[in-house]
Design a protein around this motif. Structure first.
Motif, PDB file in Angstrom:
ATOM      1  N   UNK A   1       0.835  -1.192   0.000  1.00  0.00           N
ATOM      2  CA  UNK A   1       0.000   0.000   0.000  1.00  0.00           C
ATOM      3  C   UNK A   1       0.879   1.255   0.000  1.00  0.00           C
ATOM      4  N   UNK A   2       0.256   2.380  -0.256  1.00  0.00           N
ATOM      5  CA  UNK A   2       0.951   3.668  -0.202  1.00  0.00           C
ATOM      6  C   UNK A   2       1.579   3.853   1.183  1.00  0.00           C
ATOM      7  N   UNK A   3       0.822   3.492   2.226  1.00  0.00           N
ATOM      8  CA  UNK A   3       1.316   3.622   3.599  1.00  0.00           C
ATOM      9  C   UNK A   3       2.523   2.727   3.858  1.00  0.00           C
ATOM     10  N   UNK A   4       2.514   1.522   3.298  1.00  0.00           N
ATOM     11  CA  UNK A   4       3.655   0.616   3.449  1.00  0.00           C
ATOM     12  C   UNK A   4       4.916   1.236   2.837  1.00  0.00           C
TER      13      UNK A   4
ATOM     14  N   UNK B   1       9.227   6.486   7.288  1.00  0.00           N
ATOM     15  CA  UNK B   1       9.010   6.102   8.679  1.00  0.00           C
ATOM     16  C   UNK B   1       8.601   7.267   9.565  1.00  0.00           C
ATOM     17  N   UNK B   2       8.498   6.976  10.864  1.00  0.00           N
ATOM     18  CA  UNK B   2       8.245   8.004  11.867  1.00  0.00           C
ATOM     19  C   UNK B   2       6.937   8.744  11.690  1.00  0.00           C
ATOM     20  N   UNK B   3       6.986  10.033  12.009  1.00  0.00           N
ATOM     21  CA  UNK B   3       5.800  10.878  11.990  1.00  0.00           C
ATOM     22  C   UNK B   3       5.183  10.961  10.605  1.00  0.00           C
ATOM     23  N   UNK B   4       6.006  10.833   9.558  1.00  0.00           N
ATOM     24  CA  UNK B   4       5.502  10.980   8.197  1.00  0.00           C
ATOM     25  C   UNK B   4       4.516   9.871   7.837  1.00  0.00           C
ATOM     26  N   UNK B   5       4.625   8.719   8.484  1.00  0.00           N
ATOM     27  CA  UNK B   5       3.678   7.637   8.241  1.00  0.00           C
ATOM     28  C   UNK B   5       2.286   8.060   8.721  1.00  0.00           C
ATOM     29  N   UNK B   6       2.233   8.610   9.932  1.00  0.00           N
ATOM     30  CA  UNK B   6       0.954   9.076  10.474  1.00  0.00           C
ATOM     31  C   UNK B   6       0.384  10.215   9.641  1.00  0.00           C
TER      32      UNK B   6
ATOM     33  N   UNK C   1      -3.705  12.146   5.720  1.00  0.00           N
ATOM     34  CA  UNK C   1      -4.033  12.856   4.469  1.00  0.00           C
ATOM     35  C   UNK C   1      -4.634  11.900   3.444  1.00  0.00           C
ATOM     36  N   UNK C   2      -4.013  10.726   3.294  1.00  0.00           N
ATOM     37  CA  UNK C   2      -4.467   9.790   2.268  1.00  0.00           C
ATOM     38  C   UNK C   2      -5.885   9.303   2.518  1.00  0.00           C
ATOM     39  N   UNK C   3      -6.150   8.852   3.714  1.00  0.00           N
ATOM     40  CA  UNK C   3      -7.440   8.229   3.967  1.00  0.00           C
ATOM     41  C   UNK C   3      -8.567   9.249   4.064  1.00  0.00           C
TER      42      UNK C   3
END
Length: 482
Positions: free
Chosen positions: A106-109, A116-121, A126-128
């Motif tokens: 997925x985009x998140x993966x 990693x880190x805060x950028x994942x959250x 934003x994506x969802x």
């Protein structure tokens, strides 16, 4: 008929068996998952289904705000941005090695692996939100088309007297939402290939009709309407001209938006060749096709209506003959958006269901599938958690669409919110990590400049769309059925 019926169970089991005996390794990919079967054409169908959506209907209005020079230029600019950043993003499907590297499903993966880190959250938020917003936007667009079909039929029956002008959009929003409750039960995006093919054909159909009607109307008028700079100050105030121009840019951005589901589409592609190569070909085909259609549909629409171009192009023809052609166009829009809604919603379904299975691995409500079959015809895995949660998703999306049924304003805001972070910023940042782009190198400076320019465009488009929504809310009664 459910699992307790032995006949249905046997038929369901037989449908799951391969036609020819094969080793387990022949049925699985390198990651142990079911072998992927997607190709350039299925990926192109998914992309076209996602891209040539309701956004095409607002392009004539967008050109009307920007004019004959800036309008087409912005379309070409966004097509370049979309293609270029999609190439960067597709390179991040596998880590390090484009053939044997670890897959990101997925985009998140991909964000997790590269940033990693805060950028994942941040990416997830934003994506969802944006994916869910697209579902809301498509619900509104479908309702508008259903409403136009109803008005057209009333007008035809009354020979132009049109006794059905007062039609409440909320009834059509609810009808579309009910249809999505059933379609949302399709388990995953890989099983949507047939719906994407149908939706892609529908998108070509109504885009072609839009082009044809625009050309016919321009010929009927005897001249090409519009101006080089778009709607003039005087017709609207200076402030309105600025805000509407910004909103138009957001509408164009929305029309090209699909990066947020690119990795999910890429994860359906078989290899060899590498998924990256196949996805890049599919992206090129899709962007060229969509740009041609956008130029034709938006251009001929503006040529027909000029600065008075409506927010929804097909709504501007009124009782224009042949009325049946308009009905066909609106019907194909609805069919297309039924599929596009699913393509955009599946990533949300996947992440919620994956997290639920991780947290409650021993809960039958979450993990147990029930075989449901129509003997000799069809077999379906019914999961109770999936049924309840996806139904709730469709219901909430429908309620929000009823609260904010402003097609152009919502489309512009969605385009603005999703464009810079998902189409530009994250792909650029991940690519630089993946390919180890040296800081202050010429490539690094080019990518940073691209990101900055797109950020400025996004902020302007978001502000213009928010102003539009605020203005629209002043004259709207929420959840009214009168």
């Amino acid at each position: 008929m459910v699992k307790h019926d032995a006949t249905a169970k046997e038929k369901c089991a037989s449908l799951d068996m391969p036609r020819h005996a094969a080793s387990e390794s022949d049925l699985l990919d390198d990651d142990g998952r079911k072998k992927r079967t997607g190709s350039v054409w299925t990926a192109s169908a998914h992309i076209i289904t996602a891209v040539i959506g309701s956004g095409v209907l607002s392009l004539a209005w967008a050109i009307a705000q920007l004019g004959w020079i800036l309008g087409p230029f912005m379309m070409l600019l966004f097509s370049f941005f979309t293609y270029y950043t999609s190439i960067l993003l597709s390179a991040c499907y596998r880590n390090n090695d484009p053939i044997n590297g670890k897959r990101n499903y997925t985009y998140m993966d991909a964000i997790q692996s590269n940033l990693g880190g805060f950028q994942v959250m941040l990416c997830g938020l934003v994506q969802y939100i944006n994916l869910w917003g697209v579902a809301v936007g498509y619900t509104i667009a479908s309702a508008v088309s259903l409403e136009e079909m109803y008005k057209s039929m009333c007008s035809h029956k009354s020979v132009g007297e049109d006794p059905c002008k007062e039609v409440n959009t909320n009834m059509y929003i609810i009808a579309f939402g009910i249809a999505q409750i059933f379609l949302c039960q399709i388990p995953n995006i890989d099983e949507l290939w047939w719906l994407s093919y149908v939706a892609a054909i529908m998108s070509f159909t109504y885009s072609t009709i839009g082009v044809g009607l625009g050309l016919s109307k321009a010929i009927e008028n005897g001249s090409i309407a519009g101006s080089l700079t778009g709607i003039s100050v005087g017709t609207v105030t200076v402030a309105d001209k600025v805000w509407r121009s910004f909103q138009a840019i957001g509408n164009i951005a929305f029309a090209y938006s699909y990066s947020m589901i690119l990795i999910e589409i890429q994860d359906t592609i078989k290899s060899p060749p590498s998924e990256e190569k196949t996805m890049n070909k599919a992206t090129l085909i899709s962007v060229i096709v969509t740009t041609i259609f956008y130029m034709l549909c938006g251009g001929f629409g503006y040529a027909a209506f000029g600065d008075a171009s409506p927010g929804n192009l097909l709504a501007g023809y009124g009782s224009f003959n042949p009325f049946g052609l308009l009905d066909i166009a609106n019907a194909t829009i609805v069919i297309h958006l039924l599929g596009a809604y699913q393509v955009y919603s599946q990533p949300i379904f996947y992440v919620v269901e994956k997290e639920a299975a991780r947290r409650f691995p021993n809960c039958p409500f979450v993990t147990k599938d029930i075989k449901v079959g129509i003997p000799g015809v069809w077999c379906f895995n019914l999961n109770l958690f999936r049924m309840v949660w996806r139904t709730a998703f469709a219901v909430v999306s429908t309620v929000v669409a009823m609260a904010l049924p402003f097609f152009n304003d919502v489309v512009g805001l969605l385009g603005a919110l999703g464009f810079w972070p998902l189409t530009v910023y994250f792909p650029v940042e991940m690519y630089m990590v993946q390919r180890k782009v040296a800081k202050w190198s010429s490539e690094w400076m080019w990518l940073q400049a691209l990101s900055l320019v797109c950020l400025i465009i996004t902020i302007a488009a978001a502000v213009g769309s928010i102003v539009g929504i605020v203005n629209s809310l002043q004259n709207y009664k929420v959840f009214s059925f009168s």
